[in-house]
Design a protein around this motif. Structure first.
Motif, short mmCIF file in Angstrom:
data_model
loop_
_atom_site.label_atom_id
_atom_site.label_comp_id
_atom_site.label_asym_id
_atom_site.label_seq_id
_atom_site.Cartn_x
_atom_site.Cartn_y
_atom_site.Cartn_z
N LEU A 107 0.81 -1.22 0.00
CA LEU A 107 0.00 0.00 0.00
C LEU A 107 0.84 1.27 0.00
O LEU A 107 0.53 2.25 -0.68
CB LEU A 107 -0.92 0.02 1.23
N PHE A 108 1.95 1.25 0.78
CA PHE A 108 2.72 2.47 0.98
C PHE A 108 3.97 2.55 0.11
O PHE A 108 4.77 3.47 0.27
CB PHE A 108 3.12 2.60 2.46
N THR A 109 4.12 1.60 -0.81
CA THR A 109 5.32 1.63 -1.66
C THR A 109 5.36 2.87 -2.53
O THR A 109 6.33 3.62 -2.53
CB THR A 109 5.38 0.36 -2.53
N LYS A 110 4.31 3.13 -3.29
CA LYS A 110 4.31 4.27 -4.19
C LYS A 110 3.05 5.13 -4.04
O LYS A 110 3.12 6.29 -3.68
CB LYS A 110 4.41 3.79 -5.66
N GLU A 168 14.67 2.98 1.06
CA GLU A 168 14.82 3.88 -0.09
C GLU A 168 15.97 4.87 0.10
O GLU A 168 16.61 5.28 -0.87
CB GLU A 168 13.51 4.63 -0.33
N TRP A 169 16.22 5.28 1.33
CA TRP A 169 17.30 6.24 1.58
C TRP A 169 18.67 5.58 1.51
O TRP A 169 19.69 6.27 1.38
CB TRP A 169 17.12 6.92 2.93
N PRO A 232 12.31 11.32 -1.85
CA PRO A 232 11.72 12.08 -2.98
C PRO A 232 11.34 11.22 -4.17
O PRO A 232 10.41 11.55 -4.90
CB PRO A 232 12.85 13.06 -3.35
N SER A 233 12.03 10.10 -4.38
CA SER A 233 11.72 9.26 -5.53
C SER A 233 10.31 8.68 -5.44
O SER A 233 9.69 8.38 -6.46
CB SER A 233 12.72 8.11 -5.62
N ALA A 239 5.88 8.53 -9.84
CA ALA A 239 5.74 7.45 -8.87
C ALA A 239 4.32 7.39 -8.34
O ALA A 239 3.76 6.32 -8.12
CB ALA A 239 6.73 7.64 -7.72
N ARG A 240 3.71 8.56 -8.12
CA ARG A 240 2.36 8.59 -7.55
C ARG A 240 1.33 8.06 -8.52
O ARG A 240 0.28 7.58 -8.12
CB ARG A 240 2.01 10.03 -7.13
#
Length: 466
Positions: A107-110, A168-169, A232-233, A239-240
């Protein structure tokens, strides 16, 4: 009358002034800008690492120390229901947390990346409400619902979005080390919280102890969540608007090999966390302080082992595959179970200490190998020119661990009933004998993936030896 110029108005720049900027000056400006961006990125990564480390206390503190509560419930029984059923609470909490992670990571990936901090804050509220409600429990099923399910979902809501941002960071080059450092902090929590809970339980009873714990967990969780911004990616417009999740990796057998290994290893890993305290107190006849010390020693080695196995998985100095590293952890864990826990008897404090330290080191570092597993899956995807989402992969591996925890918890109750009562000189002949055998067998299969990497000639050598 002359008209005065407004100082706040935009200043007109002559084109000739732009020509005065030399190529050397432009290069210097670009380098300075690049250094500033890199500095900001380093500070943000440090903030993410610190925030993730702090969150290990509210997320895992109770789950990793549940054995202390299990022992307290057994010695100070005030609830309605089966005493043996309280053992399900700890494994259920771990199981629900891990089982919910694949869905939450997805759900929270992108698409819901912008809602990560909001979701984590909601998780902190749900966790706090659940522990407060559990302090009013009068029956065993109340504990199962509040601590085993509701609090677990709250902790998973904190863990999933923040861990996605952590992954991701930090890039493929240092992701396993970052995971290892955070997992080391998790084991620091597991080493200190048993004594914290023992002190609270002895002084205030389990109801007030849970209320005090709720305040501590909430106070730490909320500011730590704000230290972990979304990368930010994941916030970019492209991405959204990404609606499809890459599922191509499901066609690769490597994913299933590691998933089955994690399920089997986790089924045995959760058992000592729940029953070691009770075994030490009831069978080995050790004091409550000694039993609590064992649980601390169980989690303490993970501080080093998580970083150690994360380092091995990054393959910077040692060319070890992910299957080899997982096998080292799994086989050593099983040997510790069979040789140390299984051979203990009444008063065997030294052997139990040895078991806690060795099992805690090798089993506690198992999940730190997942960074190497994900790197291997990424390489396979790159070779096939397929997209892959590392965050989703990490969530699915956690889901496999949840299946293992739940399976081990459900199996533990009938295994205890199947055990004999003091029919031998060692732990194998007690009611905990079947549990010990199950723990050893399930953990050794956590390294079975290495067999799939063997070449035909290696299998021929093994068959020849047999």
């Amino acid at each position: 009358m002359s008209q005065t110029r407004n100082d706040s108005a935009p200043t007109r720049i002559d084109h000739h002034e732009l020509d005065d900027i030399s190529p050397q000056n432009a290069s210097t400006l670009e380098e300075a800008s690049s250094r500033w961006v890199q500095g900001e990125s380093h500070r943000t990564r440090a903030s993410v690492l610190v925030g993730s480390a702090i969150l290990q206390l509210p997320i895992w503190g109770f789950a990793m120390s549940y054995g202390v509560f299990q022992e307290y419930y057994s010695d100070n029984w005030t609830l309605k229901g089966s005493r043996s059923a309280t053992g399900i609470v700890g494994t259920t909490q771990n199981g629900v947390m891990y089982l919910s992670m694949p869905f939450l990571f997805g759900l929270f990936t992108k698409r819901w990346a912008r809602r990560r901090q909001t979701a984590a804050l909601c998780g902190a509220v749900l966790m706090a409400v659940s522990f407060i409600l559990s302090s009013f429990s009068t029956e065993v099923w109340h504990l199962v619902v509040t601590q085993g399910v509701m609090a677990a979902l709250g902790c998973a809501l904190i863990y999933s979005p923040t861990t996605l941002s952590l992954g991701e960071w930090f890039t493929t080059r240092n992701r396993a080390v970052a995971y290892g450092l955070v997992l080391s902090t998790k084991n620091i929590v597991g080493s200190t919280c048993p004594f914290l809970f023992r002190g609270l339980l002895d002084r205030y009873g389990f109801r007030n102890a849970l209320r005090i714990w709720t305040g501590m967990a909430a106070i730490l969780a909320i500011p730590a969540i704000f230290l972990i911004p979304t990368h930010p990616s994941s916030l970019s417009s492209s991405a959204r608007h990404t609606t499809k999740i890459p599922w191509k990796f499901l066609q690769h057998k490597t994913f299933y090999i590691y998933s089955v290994a994690i399920v089997l290893q986790s089924a045995g890993y959760g058992i000592p966390q729940t029953y070691l305290n009770t075994y030490a107190h009831e069978v080995a006849l050790l004091s409550q302080t000694s039993a609590t010390l064992l649980l601390t020693l169980f989690n303490l080695p993970g501080i080093l082992s998580s970083s150690f196995f994360g380092y091995l998985s990054d393959k910077k100095r040692f060319s070890l595959s992910a299957t080899t590293v997982t096998a080292i952890s799994a086989i050593s864990t099983a040997l510790s179970t069979f040789l140390f826990w299984g051979l203990t008897s009444e008063g065997s404090m030294a052997l139990l200490i040895l078991f806690s330290i060795t099992f805690g080191f090798f089993a506690g570092g198992y999940s730190a190998t997942w960074g190497g597993v994900i790197n291997e899956l990424e390489r396979e995807a790159a070779d096939s020119n397929e997209p892959i989402d590392p965050g989703l992969m990490y969530g699915l591996l956690n889901g496999a661990r949840g299946i293992g925890y739940v399976s081990g918890g459900l199996a533990s109750v009938p295994l205890l009933k199947a055990g004999s009562i003091n029919s031998g000189n060692f732990a194998y002949g007690t009611t905990y004998g079947p549990l010990i055998v199950f723990t050893g067998l399930s953990t050794v299969f956590g390294g079975w993936g290495v067999l799939w990497k063997w070449k035909p000639q290696q299998w021929k050598r093994l068959l020849h030896l047999l």
